[in-house]
Motif scaffolding. Sequence first.
Motif, PDB file in Angstrom:
ATOM      1  N   LEU A 242       0.824  -1.213   0.000  1.00 19.97           N
ATOM      2  CA  LEU A 242       0.000   0.000   0.000  1.00 19.97           C
ATOM      3  C   LEU A 242       0.854   1.257   0.000  1.00 19.97           C
ATOM      4  CD1 LEU A 242      -2.805   1.391   0.278  1.00 19.97           C
ATOM      5  CD2 LEU A 242      -2.537   1.146   2.765  1.00 19.97           C
ATOM      6  N   TYR A 243       1.892   1.268   0.813  1.00 20.74           N
ATOM      7  CA  TYR A 243       2.696   2.474   0.970  1.00 20.74           C
ATOM      8  C   TYR A 243       4.055   2.407   0.267  1.00 20.74           C
ATOM      9  CZ  TYR A 243      -0.818   3.930   4.325  1.00 20.74           C
ATOM     10  OH  TYR A 243      -1.997   4.302   4.916  1.00 20.74           O
ATOM     11  N   GLY A 244       4.322   1.326  -0.451  1.00 17.91           N
ATOM     12  CA  GLY A 244       5.566   1.225  -1.201  1.00 17.91           C
ATOM     13  C   GLY A 244       6.800   1.208  -0.330  1.00 17.91           C
ATOM     14  N   THR A 245       6.678   0.615   0.835  1.00 18.68           N
ATOM     15  CA  THR A 245       7.798   0.546   1.766  1.00 18.68           C
ATOM     16  C   THR A 245       8.236  -0.899   1.948  1.00 18.68           C
ATOM     17  OG1 THR A 245       8.623   1.402   3.878  1.00 18.68           O
ATOM     18  CG2 THR A 245       6.424   0.399   3.897  1.00 18.68           C
ATOM     19  N   SER A 246       9.138  -1.134   2.864  1.00 17.61           N
ATOM     20  CA  SER A 246       9.620  -2.497   3.096  1.00 17.61           C
ATOM     21  C   SER A 246       9.291  -2.938   4.519  1.00 17.61           C
ATOM     22  CB  SER A 246      11.135  -2.582   2.878  1.00 17.61           C
ATOM     23  OG  SER A 246      11.821  -1.891   3.902  1.00 17.61           O
ATOM     24  N   ALA A 247       9.184  -4.243   4.690  1.00 15.90           N
ATOM     25  CA  ALA A 247       8.980  -4.794   6.031  1.00 15.90           C
ATOM     26  C   ALA A 247      10.187  -4.473   6.904  1.00 15.90           C
ATOM     27  CB  ALA A 247       8.735  -6.300   5.952  1.00 15.90           C
ATOM     28  N   ASP A 248      11.368  -4.487   6.315  1.00  9.97           N
ATOM     29  CA  ASP A 248      12.577  -4.150   7.077  1.00  9.97           C
ATOM     30  C   ASP A 248      12.456  -2.757   7.693  1.00  9.97           C
ATOM     31  OD1 ASP A 248      13.732  -6.571   6.505  1.00  9.97           O
ATOM     32  OD2 ASP A 248      15.192  -5.779   5.079  1.00  9.97           O
ATOM     33  N   TYR A 249      11.924  -1.810   6.928  1.00  7.04           N
ATOM     34  CA  TYR A 249      11.762  -0.455   7.445  1.00  7.04           C
ATOM     35  C   TYR A 249      10.714  -0.432   8.561  1.00  7.04           C
ATOM     36  CZ  TYR A 249      10.634   4.436   7.947  1.00  7.04           C
ATOM     37  OH  TYR A 249      10.398   5.680   8.490  1.00  7.04           O
ATOM     38  N   LEU A 250       9.557  -1.044   8.318  1.00  6.61           N
ATOM     39  CA  LEU A 250       8.495  -1.035   9.323  1.00  6.61           C
ATOM     40  C   LEU A 250       8.922  -1.724  10.622  1.00  6.61           C
ATOM     41  CD1 LEU A 250       5.283  -1.722   7.218  1.00  6.61           C
ATOM     42  CD2 LEU A 250       5.896   0.384   8.414  1.00  6.61           C
ATOM     43  N   LEU A 251       9.695  -2.788  10.497  1.00  7.66           N
ATOM     44  CA  LEU A 251      10.118  -3.550  11.677  1.00  7.66           C
ATOM     45  C   LEU A 251      11.346  -2.949  12.359  1.00  7.66           C
ATOM     46  CD1 LEU A 251       9.609  -7.122  10.213  1.00  7.66           C
ATOM     47  CD2 LEU A 251       8.140  -5.933  11.870  1.00  7.66           C
ATOM     48  N   GLY A 252      11.905  -1.889  11.780  1.00  8.11           N
ATOM     49  CA  GLY A 252      13.039  -1.229  12.397  1.00  8.11           C
ATOM     50  C   GLY A 252      14.378  -1.860  12.092  1.00  8.11           C
ATOM     51  N   LEU A 253      14.443  -2.716  11.086  1.00  5.78           N
ATOM     52  CA  LEU A 253      15.704  -3.363  10.720  1.00  5.78           C
ATOM     53  C   LEU A 253      16.588  -2.455   9.882  1.00  5.78           C
ATOM     54  CD1 LEU A 253      14.300  -6.910   9.901  1.00  5.78           C
ATOM     55  CD2 LEU A 253      15.401  -6.138  12.011  1.00  5.78           C
ATOM     56  N   THR A 254      15.984  -1.425   9.293  1.00  6.28           N
ATOM     57  CA  THR A 254      16.722  -0.426   8.521  1.00  6.28           C
ATOM     58  C   THR A 254      16.038   0.921   8.705  1.00  6.28           C
ATOM     59  OG1 THR A 254      17.554   0.198   6.329  1.00  6.28           O
ATOM     60  CG2 THR A 254      15.397  -0.847   6.389  1.00  6.28           C
ATOM     61  N   ASP A 255      16.803   1.968   8.522  1.00  4.07           N
ATOM     62  CA  ASP A 255      16.232   3.312   8.599  1.00  4.07           C
ATOM     63  C   ASP A 255      15.962   3.888   7.216  1.00  4.07           C
ATOM     64  OD1 ASP A 255      16.213   3.417  11.376  1.00  4.07           O
ATOM     65  OD2 ASP A 255      18.264   4.159  11.476  1.00  4.07           O
ATOM     66  N   ILE A 256      16.163   3.092   6.185  1.00  6.22           N
ATOM     67  CA  ILE A 256      15.933   3.526   4.813  1.00  6.22           C
ATOM     68  C   ILE A 256      14.510   3.156   4.406  1.00  6.22           C
ATOM     69  CG2 ILE A 256      16.647   3.276   2.406  1.00  6.22           C
ATOM     70  CD1 ILE A 256      19.457   2.534   3.554  1.00  6.22           C
ATOM     71  N   ASP A 257      13.722   4.165   4.127  1.00  8.15           N
ATOM     72  CA  ASP A 257      12.329   3.953   3.724  1.00  8.15           C
ATOM     73  C   ASP A 257      12.221   4.055   2.211  1.00  8.15           C
ATOM     74  OD1 ASP A 257       9.608   3.925   3.289  1.00  8.15           O
ATOM     75  OD2 ASP A 257       9.204   5.780   4.371  1.00  8.15           O
ATOM     76  N   PRO A 258      11.958   2.939   1.526  1.00 13.28           N
ATOM     77  CA  PRO A 258      11.846   2.971   0.064  1.00 13.28           C
ATOM     78  C   PRO A 258      10.736   3.886  -0.452  1.00 13.28           C
ATOM     79  CG  PRO A 258      11.885   0.708   0.865  1.00 13.28           C
ATOM     80  CD  PRO A 258      11.780   1.607   2.055  1.00 13.28           C
ATOM     81  N   SER A 259       9.752   4.181   0.376  1.00 15.61           N
ATOM     82  CA  SER A 259       8.648   5.026  -0.091  1.00 15.61           C
ATOM     83  C   SER A 259       9.054   6.494  -0.196  1.00 15.61           C
ATOM     84  CB  SER A 259       7.429   4.879   0.811  1.00 15.61           C
ATOM     85  OG  SER A 259       7.651   5.466   2.081  1.00 15.61           O
ATOM     86  N   ASP A 260      10.184   6.864   0.391  1.00 15.82           N
ATOM     87  CA  ASP A 260      10.633   8.257   0.285  1.00 15.82           C
ATOM     88  C   ASP A 260      10.793   8.682  -1.171  1.00 15.82           C
ATOM     89  OD1 ASP A 260      10.641   8.925   2.954  1.00 15.82           O
ATOM     90  OD2 ASP A 260      12.772   8.531   3.251  1.00 15.82           O
ATOM     91  N   GLU A 261      11.372   7.805  -1.993  1.00 12.33           N
ATOM     92  CA  GLU A 261      11.594   8.139  -3.401  1.00 12.33           C
ATOM     93  C   GLU A 261      10.265   8.335  -4.133  1.00 12.33           C
ATOM     94  OE1 GLU A 261      13.552   9.435  -6.523  1.00 12.33           O
ATOM     95  OE2 GLU A 261      14.537   8.902  -4.644  1.00 12.33           O
ATOM     96  N   ALA A 262       9.306   7.456  -3.859  1.00  8.38           N
ATOM     97  CA  ALA A 262       7.990   7.590  -4.495  1.00  8.38           C
ATOM     98  C   ALA A 262       7.318   8.890  -4.064  1.00  8.38           C
ATOM     99  CB  ALA A 262       7.115   6.394  -4.144  1.00  8.38           C
ATOM    100  N   ARG A 263       7.445   9.230  -2.792  1.00  7.19           N
ATOM    101  CA  ARG A 263       6.850  10.461  -2.287  1.00  7.19           C
ATOM    102  C   ARG A 263       7.483  11.675  -2.973  1.00  7.19           C
ATOM    103  NH1 ARG A 263       5.806   8.662   2.094  1.00  7.19           N
ATOM    104  NH2 ARG A 263       7.843   8.607   3.033  1.00  7.19           N
ATOM    105  N   LYS A 264       8.785  11.641  -3.181  1.00  3.37           N
ATOM    106  CA  LYS A 264       9.467  12.733  -3.872  1.00  3.37           C
ATOM    107  C   LYS A 264       8.933  12.876  -5.299  1.00  3.37           C
ATOM    108  CE  LYS A 264      13.708  12.286  -1.229  1.00  3.37           C
ATOM    109  NZ  LYS A 264      15.087  11.761  -1.246  1.00  3.37           N
ATOM    110  N   GLN A 265       8.671  11.752  -5.961  1.00  3.41           N
ATOM    111  CA  GLN A 265       8.133  11.795  -7.319  1.00  3.41           C
ATOM    112  C   GLN A 265       6.734  12.414  -7.329  1.00  3.41           C
ATOM    113  OE1 GLN A 265       9.638  11.136 -10.216  1.00  3.41           O
ATOM    114  NE2 GLN A 265      11.505  10.766  -9.062  1.00  3.41           N
TER     115      GLN A 265
END
Length: 106
Positions: free
Chosen positions: A52-75
């Motif tokens: 739904l939000y174009g992110t990763s489970a790793d981001y939601l679970l706190g395994l990484t601080d890189i949110d893949p949805s940031d790029e989509a939001r910028k677009q």
Amino acid sequence: MIGERLAELRKLNGDTQESMAEKLHISKGAIRTYEQERNRPSYETLIAICKLYGTSADYLLGLTDIDPSDEARKQRQKLTDAELDEMHSYEEYLLWKRKNSRTARP
């Protein structure tokens, strides 16, 4: 961790707990308990949230601080208001189509 990030993504995408719950076909109460960290989403729900939000489970679970949805939001920020309205209308149509195709099955 998941509750804070989930609430942030929901708000960044202009959703209320109710609208998010509708999109995921779950209850508003379930969203509330996830955000308050009183419960965790099932594996299937976690995947649906990521899609739904174009992110990763790793981001939601706190395994990484890189949110893949940031790029989509910028677009999306590059789009005009009219283009965003059109995109939103198309999204609503697709959700309506999905809902009706589920109810049309025998």
